[in-house]
Design a protein around this motif. Structure first.
Motif, PDB file in Angstrom:
ATOM      1  N   TYR A 264      41.948  27.690  42.370  1.00 49.21           N
ATOM      2  CA  TYR A 264      41.998  29.140  42.631  1.00 49.21           C
ATOM      3  C   TYR A 264      40.888  29.852  41.862  1.00 49.21           C
ATOM      4  CZ  TYR A 264      44.576  29.713  38.167  1.00 49.21           C
ATOM      5  OH  TYR A 264      44.968  29.714  36.865  1.00 49.21           O
ATOM      6  N   ALA A 265      40.666  31.120  42.244  1.00 48.68           N
ATOM      7  CA  ALA A 265      39.635  31.921  41.575  1.00 48.68           C
ATOM      8  C   ALA A 265      40.302  33.058  40.818  1.00 48.68           C
ATOM      9  CB  ALA A 265      38.676  32.481  42.607  1.00 48.68           C
ATOM     10  N   GLU A 266      39.694  33.448  39.709  1.00 46.79           N
ATOM     11  CA  GLU A 266      40.283  34.503  38.878  1.00 46.79           C
ATOM     12  C   GLU A 266      39.194  35.505  38.499  1.00 46.79           C
ATOM     13  OE1 GLU A 266      42.654  32.888  35.580  1.00 46.79           O
ATOM     14  OE2 GLU A 266      42.040  34.639  34.450  1.00 46.79           O
ATOM     15  N   LYS A 267      39.528  36.775  38.614  1.00 46.89           N
ATOM     16  CA  LYS A 267      38.557  37.818  38.257  1.00 46.89           C
ATOM     17  C   LYS A 267      38.877  38.321  36.852  1.00 46.89           C
ATOM     18  CE  LYS A 267      38.086  42.545  39.615  1.00 46.89           C
ATOM     19  NZ  LYS A 267      38.333  43.550  40.644  1.00 46.89           N
TER      20      LYS A 267
ATOM     21  N   GLN B  91      37.720  41.206  33.820  1.00 46.81           N
ATOM     22  CA  GLN B  91      36.951  42.434  33.621  1.00 46.81           C
ATOM     23  C   GLN B  91      37.286  43.056  32.267  1.00 46.81           C
ATOM     24  OE1 GLN B  91      37.832  45.748  36.304  1.00 46.81           O
ATOM     25  NE2 GLN B  91      35.661  45.807  36.811  1.00 46.81           N
ATOM     26  N   THR B  92      36.262  43.253  31.463  1.00 46.62           N
ATOM     27  CA  THR B  92      36.484  43.932  30.187  1.00 46.62           C
ATOM     28  C   THR B  92      36.331  45.441  30.415  1.00 46.62           C
ATOM     29  OG1 THR B  92      34.166  43.737  29.655  1.00 46.62           O
ATOM     30  CG2 THR B  92      35.593  41.996  28.817  1.00 46.62           C
ATOM     31  N   LEU B  93      36.619  46.218  29.361  1.00 46.42           N
ATOM     32  CA  LEU B  93      36.549  47.676  29.515  1.00 46.42           C
ATOM     33  C   LEU B  93      35.118  48.128  29.782  1.00 46.42           C
ATOM     34  CD1 LEU B  93      39.016  48.746  26.686  1.00 46.42           C
ATOM     35  CD2 LEU B  93      39.439  48.749  29.136  1.00 46.42           C
TER      36      LEU B  93
ATOM     37  N   VAL C  90      38.836  24.598  38.969  1.00 52.67           N
ATOM     38  CA  VAL C  90      38.982  23.341  39.709  1.00 52.67           C
ATOM     39  C   VAL C  90      39.895  22.441  38.883  1.00 52.67           C
ATOM     40  CG1 VAL C  90      36.735  23.444  40.852  1.00 52.67           C
ATOM     41  CG2 VAL C  90      36.919  22.393  38.618  1.00 52.67           C
TER      42      VAL C  90
ATOM     43  N   ARG D 251      41.382  20.338  36.314  1.00 45.06           N
ATOM     44  CA  ARG D 251      41.058  19.996  34.927  1.00 45.06           C
ATOM     45  C   ARG D 251      39.808  20.665  34.372  1.00 45.06           C
ATOM     46  NH1 ARG D 251      41.501  13.742  33.954  1.00 45.06           N
ATOM     47  NH2 ARG D 251      41.738  14.412  31.820  1.00 45.06           N
TER      48      ARG D 251
ATOM     49  N   PHE E 291      49.837  33.424  49.333  1.00 42.72           N
ATOM     50  CA  PHE E 291      49.217  33.568  48.008  1.00 42.72           C
ATOM     51  C   PHE E 291      50.152  34.223  47.001  1.00 42.72           C
ATOM     52  CE2 PHE E 291      45.624  33.257  50.846  1.00 42.72           C
ATOM     53  CZ  PHE E 291      44.723  32.478  50.133  1.00 42.72           C
TER      54      PHE E 291
ATOM     55  N   VAL F  78      44.911  43.871  29.167  1.00 39.27           N
ATOM     56  CA  VAL F  78      44.570  45.287  28.945  1.00 39.27           C
ATOM     57  C   VAL F  78      43.065  45.406  28.674  1.00 39.27           C
ATOM     58  CG1 VAL F  78      45.036  47.355  27.563  1.00 39.27           C
ATOM     59  CG2 VAL F  78      46.853  45.711  27.983  1.00 39.27           C
ATOM     60  N   VAL F  79      42.639  44.838  27.547  1.00 39.37           N
ATOM     61  CA  VAL F  79      41.221  44.918  27.193  1.00 39.37           C
ATOM     62  C   VAL F  79      40.418  44.027  28.138  1.00 39.37           C
ATOM     63  CG1 VAL F  79      39.536  44.498  25.356  1.00 39.37           C
ATOM     64  CG2 VAL F  79      41.794  45.399  24.800  1.00 39.37           C
ATOM     65  N   ARG F  80      40.919  42.834  28.378  1.00 37.64           N
ATOM     66  CA  ARG F  80      40.284  41.927  29.342  1.00 37.64           C
ATOM     67  C   ARG F  80      41.229  41.811  30.539  1.00 37.64           C
ATOM     68  NH1 ARG F  80      39.699  35.766  29.503  1.00 37.64           N
ATOM     69  NH2 ARG F  80      41.564  35.887  28.265  1.00 37.64           N
ATOM     70  N   ARG F  81      40.926  42.566  31.573  1.00 38.67           N
ATOM     71  CA  ARG F  81      41.789  42.550  32.763  1.00 38.67           C
ATOM     72  C   ARG F  81      41.571  41.277  33.540  1.00 38.67           C
ATOM     73  NH1 ARG F  81      46.045  44.583  34.026  1.00 38.67           N
ATOM     74  NH2 ARG F  81      45.604  45.163  36.183  1.00 38.67           N
ATOM     75  N   ARG F  82      42.643  40.655  33.984  1.00 44.67           N
ATOM     76  CA  ARG F  82      42.524  39.427  34.775  1.00 44.67           C
ATOM     77  C   ARG F  82      43.239  39.600  36.105  1.00 44.67           C
ATOM     78  NH1 ARG F  82      44.874  34.831  31.115  1.00 44.67           N
ATOM     79  NH2 ARG F  82      44.286  33.498  32.841  1.00 44.67           N
ATOM     80  N   TYR F  83      42.640  39.034  37.125  1.00 45.39           N
ATOM     81  CA  TYR F  83      43.281  39.041  38.441  1.00 45.39           C
ATOM     82  C   TYR F  83      43.124  37.650  39.036  1.00 45.39           C
ATOM     83  CZ  TYR F  83      43.323  39.446  43.535  1.00 45.39           C
ATOM     84  OH  TYR F  83      43.552  39.216  44.859  1.00 45.39           O
ATOM     85  N   ALA F  84      44.227  36.962  39.276  1.00 46.88           N
ATOM     86  CA  ALA F  84      44.172  35.608  39.837  1.00 46.88           C
ATOM     87  C   ALA F  84      44.813  35.619  41.214  1.00 46.88           C
ATOM     88  CB  ALA F  84      44.889  34.633  38.925  1.00 46.88           C
ATOM     89  N   ASN F  85      44.201  34.876  42.111  1.00 46.60           N
ATOM     90  CA  ASN F  85      44.694  34.794  43.489  1.00 46.60           C
ATOM     91  C   ASN F  85      44.964  33.309  43.762  1.00 46.60           C
ATOM     92  OD1 ASN F  85      45.254  35.370  46.105  1.00 46.60           O
ATOM     93  ND2 ASN F  85      43.132  35.729  46.724  1.00 46.60           N
ATOM     94  N   ILE F  86      46.217  32.902  43.637  1.00 45.60           N
ATOM     95  CA  ILE F  86      46.536  31.465  43.719  1.00 45.60           C
ATOM     96  C   ILE F  86      47.162  31.137  45.074  1.00 45.60           C
ATOM     97  CG2 ILE F  86      47.668  29.539  42.525  1.00 45.60           C
ATOM     98  CD1 ILE F  86      48.037  31.458  40.139  1.00 45.60           C
TER      99      ILE F  86
ATOM    100  N   ALA G 247      44.778  23.147  37.655  1.00 40.05           N
ATOM    101  CA  ALA G 247      43.627  23.677  36.930  1.00 40.05           C
ATOM    102  C   ALA G 247      43.950  24.078  35.494  1.00 40.05           C
ATOM    103  CB  ALA G 247      43.067  24.879  37.673  1.00 40.05           C
TER     104      ALA G 247
ATOM    105  N   ASP H 272      49.790  27.662  33.537  1.00 43.80           N
ATOM    106  CA  ASP H 272      48.691  28.563  33.904  1.00 43.80           C
ATOM    107  C   ASP H 272      49.106  30.019  33.648  1.00 43.80           C
ATOM    108  OD1 ASP H 272      48.171  26.073  35.190  1.00 43.80           O
ATOM    109  OD2 ASP H 272      46.662  27.073  36.393  1.00 43.80           O
ATOM    110  N   PHE H 273      50.317  30.351  34.080  1.00 48.19           N
ATOM    111  CA  PHE H 273      50.853  31.700  33.870  1.00 48.19           C
ATOM    112  C   PHE H 273      52.351  31.595  33.576  1.00 48.19           C
ATOM    113  CE2 PHE H 273      47.297  32.177  36.789  1.00 48.19           C
ATOM    114  CZ  PHE H 273      46.558  33.152  36.157  1.00 48.19           C
TER     115      PHE H 273
END
Lengths: 140, 474
Positions: free
Chosen positions: A93-96, A98-100, A114, A116, B75, B82-90, B120, B127-128
């Motif tokens: 999967y892919a994850e985005k 973003q810092t402030l 991917v 491992r 999906f 908060v400071v480092r926002r994460r968005y995962a699409n599994i 992964a 993972d979460f």
């Protein structure tokens, strides 16, 4: 095949990060070794110039992410060239991320996971990230 | 990608975000506030602590508010940070396991801990993970109804006790380690007392006075620790049942802390029928699977059948994992090379006998202890011989679309089934004697987080390489 390049705002984000980091480092070191403040300040200034005006622009010029039908290809490296090929079938999967600071400039980094392992890219435009994530999702 | 369900985490997550700071900040703060109320004065330290606590609590509340989970038919989207926002699409089909745990605290708050694992993630961590309302967890499971009627296999508490006793170190500790330590320390005490009585009378008397209580205390401490370990293992596994519903398999266990592991049958890397030393005495086997991405401290393994007789475990295996049916072309060690399985135990026996003779001649005072040590070593070597015998009779490998291997690993015997495309590395080793006899040792490493391996020794080199060449088209 579509190629995505880091925008100019990525360079600004990295310049802000390095400047803040070096300023913090100088401040912390000043607390302990105030006598050498001038030397520390000069070294930090040189480092800031080297990274912000020479290395990062060159690094980002060499950086590209290409998405074709079967894989994502990441090219990078100023002195030593790297090419990473991530085939879609091996991708989980892919994850985005973003810092402030990155949010203020509408850019975000991408983590391609991917089995491992994981690859973190530099910041790209939010739209580009959404497109790459869509390509990864579409393949699943 | 239409979102079917939007979920937010339970507020108890705030408590978990603050968990690292409980002992260094929150508890001292409460103590300082109580002290300030009693003394009726406020100092700077209290104000600083109060400020940091407010910042941390606010940060944790925002972090909890920002955690969002969207679920669609294909999906799972997760937003966090908060400071480092994460968005995962599994993608749902890339999730290897969904593990839910319900502790006594969760009963009070009406929550459940949900862990999402993919291949992964890091080994040993999910993972979460998040704490959700029980209602939300139910909704999540209702989103993926299985068309097949679930088939449930339950296992009695006795079987679970057998598994807890034989597959953990607890029972081995109670039955073997504690008596050995007790006897060894007792003999050491007697020998040292004799030695000192001859030399310094006073110290010798002191030693003989204090040594027996020390030995007894050590024994009791060991006994209690192992017994507690056994109880923990038992209560974790009690109430064990496995549910098979089409492509999904669920393993349920626990009494105080309820644990449920749901995994996709497609994510199974390997299936093992294993027998630990104690299980050999009970003539019982356990069946476990290696699942890509599923992680606890012991690697990516989940027990499916805790304890069963040989025929029963094989019957369950063929019902539950029909696609893992092995081929018949098994490569076995050649008759002329089978004696080599006995080579190492014989060498160890010779070394032990020599050591026993040398030590008992050199230190006659410690003869009791040395003899006891030799008897223990001889027992271990006798078991080693039995494993060598097992290898001569049963060890084999089948290099086919389903790789099958029968071998011993440490003190356990194991039958492993694995699809050939799940093998990462094939490692062939040849000693000088192997070259003469045209044999080899082969180790196949399963492509998983735990990188489990199969090792079969003294088999025909030509036969093996031919099979590998034809299977992998090398």
């Amino acid at each position: 095949m579509k190629t995505y390049l880091p925008p100019k705002s990525t360079l600004i984000v990295w310049q802000i990060r390095v400047t803040v980091l070096l300023a913090l480092l100088v401040a912390v070191l000043y607390w302990f070794i105030a006598d050498y403040f001038l030397v520390l300040f000069c070294v930090s200034l040189v480092l800031a110039v080297v990274f912000n005006l020479i290395y990062f622009p060159a690094f980002l010029r060499c950086y590209s992410i290409s998405v074709n039908q079967n894989a994502i290809i990441i090219k990078s490296g100023v002195f030593i060239k790297h090419e990473r090929i991530l085939p879609f079938p091996r991708m989980i999967y892919a994850e985005k991320q973003q810092t402030l600071v990155a949010k203020a400039f509408s850019v975000s980094a991408l983590v391609l996971r991917v089995a491992r392992a994981a690859t973190l890219t530099v910041e790209l435009k939010d739209n580009d990230i959404a497109e790459i994530m869509k390509a990864v999702a579409k393949w699943q | 990608m239409a979102v079917k369900l939007k979920i937010t985490a339970h507020p108890i997550m705030i408590f978990y975000y603050l968990k690292p700071f409980w002992f260094v900040l929150i508890i001292p703060l409460i103590k300082a506030i109580v002290s300030a109320v009693i003394k009726a004065e406020v100092n700077n330290v209290l104000l600083n602590e109060l400020f940091i606590s407010v910042v941390l609590i606010t940060y944790s509340v925002i972090k909890w508010k920002k955690l969002k989970i969207n679920i669609s038919s294909d999906f799972i989207e997760i937003y966090l940070g908060v400071v480092r926002r994460r968005y995962a699409n599994i993608p749902i089909n890339k999730i290897s396991t969904i593990e839910t745990t319900k502790s006594p605290l969760d009963y009070i708050f009406g929550t459940q801990k949900v862990k999402i694992n993919t291949e992964a993630g890091k080994q040993g961590s999910a993972d979460f993970w998040f704490k959700l309302n029980v209602g939300d967890v139910k909704k999540v499971t209702e989103l993926y109804p299985e068309k097949v009627t679930p088939k449930t296999i339950k296992f009695s508490a006795v079987r679970v006790a057998v598994m807890a006793a034989t597959s953990s170190s607890a029972f081995t500790g109670i039955v073997l380690v504690v008596p050995i330590i007790n006897q060894a320390v007792r003999l050491l005490g007697t020998a040292v007392t004799d030695l000192l009585l001859d030399r310094i009378n006073k110290i010798g008397q002191l030693f003989s006075k204090f040594m027996p209580p020390v030995v007894n205390t050590v024994t009791v401490v060991f006994l209690i620790s192992y017994f507690i370990a056994f109880l923990i293992s038992f209560f974790k596994s009690v109430n064990f049942k496995v549910v098979f519903a089409g492509k999904k398999t669920g393993v349920f266990s626990g009494l105080l802390v309820l644990r449920k592991v749901l995994f996709n049958t497609k994510s199974v890397n390997s299936v093992c029928i294993e027998q630990t030393p104690l299980m050999r005495f009970f003539a019982r086997y356990l069946l476990r699977v290696g699942i890509g991405g599923y992680g606890n401290r012991k690697g990516d393994r989940a027990v499916v059948v805790p304890s069963a007789k040989r025929d029963e475990v094989h019957e369950l295996f063929s019902v539950l994992f029909p696609k893992f049916e092995p081929a018949d072309n098994k490569i076995k060690p050649h008759k002329n090379t089978r004696w080599r399985f006995y080579y190492l135990p014989t060498l160890f026996l010779a070394v032990s006998v020599i050591l026993y003779l040398v030590l008992s001649y050199s230190f006659p005072v410690f003869k009791g202890l040395i003899s006891f040590g030799f008897i223990v070593t001889a027992c271990v070597l006798a078991y080693y011989y039995s494993l060598a015998e097992y290898n001569t009779k049963h060890s084999c490998i089948s290099v086919a679309p389903v790789i099958y291997a029968n071998y011993t690993r440490w003190s356990a015997t194991r039958e492993m089934f694995c699809e050939h495309n799940r093998i990462g590395i094939i490692h062939i080793t040849r000693w000088p004697v192997d070259k003469r006899k045209n044999t080899c040792n082969v180790r196949l490493t399963v492509r998983s987080e735990a990188a489990e391996s199969i090792t079969v020794k003294h088999i025909s080199y030509n036969e093996l390489t031919d099979e590998i060449k034809s299977l992998y088209q090398i």
